[in-house]
Enzyme design. Structure first.
Site, PDB file in Angstrom:
ATOM      1  CG  LEU A   1      34.098  -7.877 -30.616  1.00 16.42           C
ATOM      2  CD1 LEU A   1      33.911  -7.669 -32.110  1.00 16.42           C
ATOM      3  CD2 LEU A   1      33.910  -9.344 -30.268  1.00 16.42           C
ATOM      4  CG  ASP A   2      39.897  -9.857 -26.546  1.00 15.85           C
ATOM      5  OD1 ASP A   2      39.460  -9.115 -25.649  1.00 15.85           O
ATOM      6  OD2 ASP A   2      40.017 -11.085 -26.426  1.00 15.85           O
ATOM      7  CE  LYS A   3      46.137  -2.889 -30.730  1.00 13.76           C
ATOM      8  NZ  LYS A   3      47.389  -2.372 -30.108  1.00 13.76           N
TER       9      LYS A   3
END
Length: 208
Positions: free
Chosen positions: A147-149
């Protein structure tokens, strides 16, 4: 007249019920769920495939373990093993890249990832990684997928390489659902672009 045995037995049952006799039932078998023994690398036992042992150690999937075996980075009792299908004993010393492997109990952790954490097992350039959320976990686990930051949502951690591969490898065609909030209304042409595919830095993505 001769009465068949089956009819005679039925008559006896009816007679016993009329005379108030109680039926006797055989004791029920224990219906508790069956308990299977957990894998213990320190206990002797039968042979196990080398790729399965590596997978159970949480390093990778069995398929990836075969690649590592062929690459010559796996040793058994000090000897490099490159033959697929090799079987070992649980008491054998197996090393991957010179690190000894131990069969581990599979662990599965699911949490809601907050913003600001990079999904990686290690990154010296990241301020915070998702592994910081599991500082109290005694088992060696890794995140499944990414999952992106600044993305929040369900993230799974495990040391089960087989499950990780089935959830992330494109050949298994597992779907992901994202909920996105926009600061403007979505235009028709943008909607069509999302469906047809968008070029990102790591490749093309498209929504179903």
């Amino acid at each position: 007249r001769t009465v068949p045995a089956s009819r005679s037995m039925s008559a006896e049952r009816r007679s016993g019920q009329k005379n108030g006799a109680k039926r006797s039932y055989a004791p029920k078998r224990d219906e508790k769920p069956r308990s299977y023994p957990k894998y213990n690398p320190n206990r002797g036992g039968g042979e196990i495939r080398l790729n399965r042992f590596i997978s159970q150690s949480g390093v990778c999937s069995r398929r990836e373990a075969d690649d590592f075996i062929l690459a010559g980075v796996v040793t058994v009792n000090g000897q490099v093993v490159t033959e697929l299908g090799t079987k070992i004993l649980p008491t054998d010393e197996v090393r991957f890249n010179d690190e000894r492997l131990q069969g581990e109990k599979h662990v599965y952790i699911v949490l809601n990832k907050p913003k600001g954490y990079v999904t990686t097992a290690s990154d010296p350039h990241a301020d915070k990684t998702v592994m910081d959320l599991l500082k109290g976990c005694p088992s060696r686990v890794f995140p499944v997928g990414r999952l992106d930051k600044n993305t929040t949502g369900v993230l799974m951690f495990t040391n089960d390489g087989e499950i990780a591969e089935k959830l992330t490898h494109p050949s298994y065609d597992k779907k992901k659902i994202y909920q996105v909030s926009l600061d403007n209304k979505l235009r028709g042409e943008d909607y069509d672009k999302i469906l047809s595919g968008i070029e990102l830095s790591d490749g093309v993505i498209a929504a179903d």
